[in-house]
Enzyme design. Structure first.
Site, PDB file in Angstrom:
ATOM      1  N   GLU A 161       2.854  -2.166   1.055  1.00  0.00           N
ATOM      2  CA  GLU A 161       2.178  -1.657  -0.134  1.00  0.00           C
ATOM      3  C   GLU A 161       0.755  -2.167  -0.313  1.00  0.00           C
ATOM      4  O   GLU A 161       0.132  -1.878  -1.344  1.00  0.00           O
ATOM      5  CB  GLU A 161       2.974  -2.031  -1.385  1.00  0.00           C
ATOM      6  CG  GLU A 161       4.397  -1.519  -1.409  1.00  0.00           C
ATOM      7  CD  GLU A 161       5.065  -1.804  -2.734  1.00  0.00           C
ATOM      8  OE1 GLU A 161       4.866  -1.015  -3.669  1.00  0.00           O
ATOM      9  OE2 GLU A 161       5.789  -2.821  -2.835  1.00  0.00           O
TER      10      GLU A 161
ATOM     11  N   ASP B 178       0.709   1.737  -4.628  1.00  0.00           N
ATOM     12  CA  ASP B 178       0.144   0.390  -4.600  1.00  0.00           C
ATOM     13  C   ASP B 178      -0.809   0.216  -3.430  1.00  0.00           C
ATOM     14  O   ASP B 178      -1.797  -0.528  -3.537  1.00  0.00           O
ATOM     15  CB  ASP B 178       1.269  -0.645  -4.538  1.00  0.00           C
ATOM     16  CG  ASP B 178       1.838  -0.949  -5.908  1.00  0.00           C
ATOM     17  OD1 ASP B 178       1.069  -1.368  -6.791  1.00  0.00           O
ATOM     18  OD2 ASP B 178       3.048  -0.765  -6.099  1.00  0.00           O
TER      19      ASP B 178
ATOM     20  N   ARG C  92      16.309  -1.576  -5.374  1.00  0.00           N
ATOM     21  CA  ARG C  92      15.058  -2.329  -5.238  1.00  0.00           C
ATOM     22  C   ARG C  92      14.968  -3.382  -6.330  1.00  0.00           C
ATOM     23  O   ARG C  92      14.908  -3.058  -7.511  1.00  0.00           O
ATOM     24  CB  ARG C  92      13.840  -1.408  -5.318  1.00  0.00           C
ATOM     25  CG  ARG C  92      12.530  -2.175  -5.125  1.00  0.00           C
ATOM     26  CD  ARG C  92      11.330  -1.284  -4.959  1.00  0.00           C
ATOM     27  NE  ARG C  92      10.892  -0.680  -6.207  1.00  0.00           N
ATOM     28  CZ  ARG C  92       9.713  -0.080  -6.361  1.00  0.00           C
ATOM     29  NH1 ARG C  92       8.873   0.006  -5.333  1.00  0.00           N
ATOM     30  NH2 ARG C  92       9.391   0.465  -7.518  1.00  0.00           N
TER      31      ARG C  92
ATOM     32  N   HIS D 295      10.190  -1.495 -11.561  1.00  0.00           N
ATOM     33  CA  HIS D 295       9.419  -0.842 -12.624  1.00  0.00           C
ATOM     34  C   HIS D 295      10.331  -0.130 -13.623  1.00  0.00           C
ATOM     35  O   HIS D 295       9.877   0.781 -14.322  1.00  0.00           O
ATOM     36  CB  HIS D 295       8.443   0.167 -12.018  1.00  0.00           C
ATOM     37  CG  HIS D 295       7.360  -0.455 -11.187  1.00  0.00           C
ATOM     38  ND1 HIS D 295       6.414  -1.312 -11.709  1.00  0.00           N
ATOM     39  CD2 HIS D 295       7.083  -0.357  -9.863  1.00  0.00           C
ATOM     40  CE1 HIS D 295       5.592  -1.710 -10.745  1.00  0.00           C
ATOM     41  NE2 HIS D 295       5.978  -1.148  -9.613  1.00  0.00           N
TER      42      HIS D 295
ATOM     43  N   ASP E 161      26.089  -9.885  -4.066  1.00  0.00           N
ATOM     44  CA  ASP E 161      27.427 -10.178  -4.561  1.00  0.00           C
ATOM     45  C   ASP E 161      27.973  -9.075  -5.454  1.00  0.00           C
ATOM     46  O   ASP E 161      29.184  -8.806  -5.455  1.00  0.00           O
ATOM     47  CB  ASP E 161      27.438 -11.511  -5.320  1.00  0.00           C
ATOM     48  CG  ASP E 161      27.457 -12.713  -4.391  1.00  0.00           C
ATOM     49  OD1 ASP E 161      27.614 -12.517  -3.173  1.00  0.00           O
ATOM     50  OD2 ASP E 161      27.313 -13.845  -4.889  1.00  0.00           O
TER      51      ASP E 161
END
Length: 266
Positions: free
Chosen positions: A153, A179, A74, A49, A88
Site C-alpha cells: 500500500e 493508500d 483484515r 476501516h 483462535d
C-alpha cells in the site's frame, strides 16, 4: 465425531481460476450473510476501516459459514496478539494491511504459526479454530489451515515487493491502490498513470515470484484492466458502497431535489 479443517483461500487460489469478491464493512452478520449467498467467490470482512471487534467478527464468520464463499478477515494492524485472537476465533484467512518490508512479512509469518516455527500462543482447547479440540491434529497441522496475505500500500512496499513476495509463508500479496496513491503524492487519484504503473509493476513481480496477487478496484474499467494484467483475486465492491449508491439512486428517482451528483465508491 472428528471434524475437518475447512479449505483455505490459499488452496482455492492454488486450484486456479480468478477469485472475485467484495468487502463486508457494515459490521452486520445479516449483511454478511446476504453477501455470502451472492455467488461471489470471497468476502473481505474488514476491521481496519470498519466498526468491527472480536465479537462482531465472530458473528459474521458464523453467519457466512456453510455458504460457498471464502471469508478473509483484515485486522487493523499486524499485531501478534491480535492475530492470535483472530486465528483462535476461527479466521483462517488473514489480509494484513501496510506491509512495507520483507522483515515485517517474516514477523507476520511467525505470528500465525505455533512454536517452534513461530510465536502464536497455544489455546486450541478454548478456541473455535480447532472446534474446541474436535479437529484431530489441529496443533500439528495448524500452519496448513492458515492463509497469510499481505497488503502492498505504499511506495516503499512497491520498492520491496519482490523481496516481500519471496518470504516463505506469505501465501499471496494484495495491492491497495487508494493508500498507494496517497503514498505517491496522488491522494484520491487511483487512476493516475503513475499509480496504475506501480500496481501493474507489482502484479508482474508477484506473478514472477510464483505467488498469487490481488488488487482492489471498484471501477469496472479499472478492475478489467487489472484482470487483463493477470490478477488472481480481486475486490470489486463493498456492502456499504452498494447501499450508499443504491439509496442515492432511489432518492434521485423519486425526489426531484435529490442530489444526483456521482460519488466515488472508493
Amino acid at each position: 465425531m472428528p471434524l475437518r479443517v475447512e479449505e483455505t483461500f490459499a488452496a482455492r487460489l492454488a486450484a486456479g481460476g480468478r477469485q472475485t469478491g467484495m468487502w463486508v464493512c457494515s459490521g452486520s452478520p445479516l449483511v454478511a450473510e446476504i453477501c455470502a449467498g451472492s455467488g461471489l467467490d470471497w468476502l473481505l470482512i474488514d476491521a481496519e476501516h470498519s466498526p468491527n471487534g472480536i465479537e462482531s467478527l465472530l458473528a459474521q464468520l458464523q453467519a457466512v459459514h456453510g455458504y460457498p464463499v471464502t471469508a478473509v478477515v483484515r485486522p487493523p494492524i499486524g499485531d501478534a496478539v491480535l492475530l492470535k485472537q483472530y486465528l483462535d476465533l476461527g479466521a483462517q484467512n488473514l489480509l494484513i494491511p501496510m506491509v512495507d518490508t520483507p522483515e515485517q512479512a517474516s514477523e507476520l509469518v511467525r505470528a500465525v504459526r505455533y512454536p517452534p516455527l513461530g510465536i502464536r500462543g497455544v489455546g486450541s482447547a478454548l478456541a473455535r479454530a480447532s472446534r474446541w479440540n474436535r479437529i484431530e491434529g489441529y496443533l500439528e497441522n495448524a500452519a496448513e489451515s492458515v492463509t497469510l496475505l499481505v497488503q502492498i500500500e505504499t511506495a516503499t512496499a512497491v520498492e520491496n515487493v519482490e523481496a516481500i513476495a519471496a518470504v516463505d509463508g506469505v501465501d499471496g500479496l494484495f495491492i491497495g491502490p487508494a493508500d498507494l496513491a496517497a503514498s505517491m503524492g496522488h491522494l484520491g487519484q487511483q487512476e493516475h498513470p503513475d499509480v496504475i504503473a506501480a500496481v501493474e509493476h507489482c502484479i508482474r513481480m508477484v506473478k514472477a515470484a510464483g505467488k498469487p496477487v490481488g488488487v482492489n478496484a471498484f471501477a469496472e474499467a479499472t478492475a478489467r484492466r487489472y484482470i487483463d494484467a493477470g490478477v488472481d483475486f480481486i475486490l470489486v465492491g463493498a456492502d456499504v458502497a452498494l447501499l450508499a449508491r443504491g439509496s442515492e439512486a432511489l432518492a434521485a428517482k423519486f425526489i426531484s431535489a435529490a442530489d444526483d451528483g456521482a460519488r466515488a465508491s472508493y
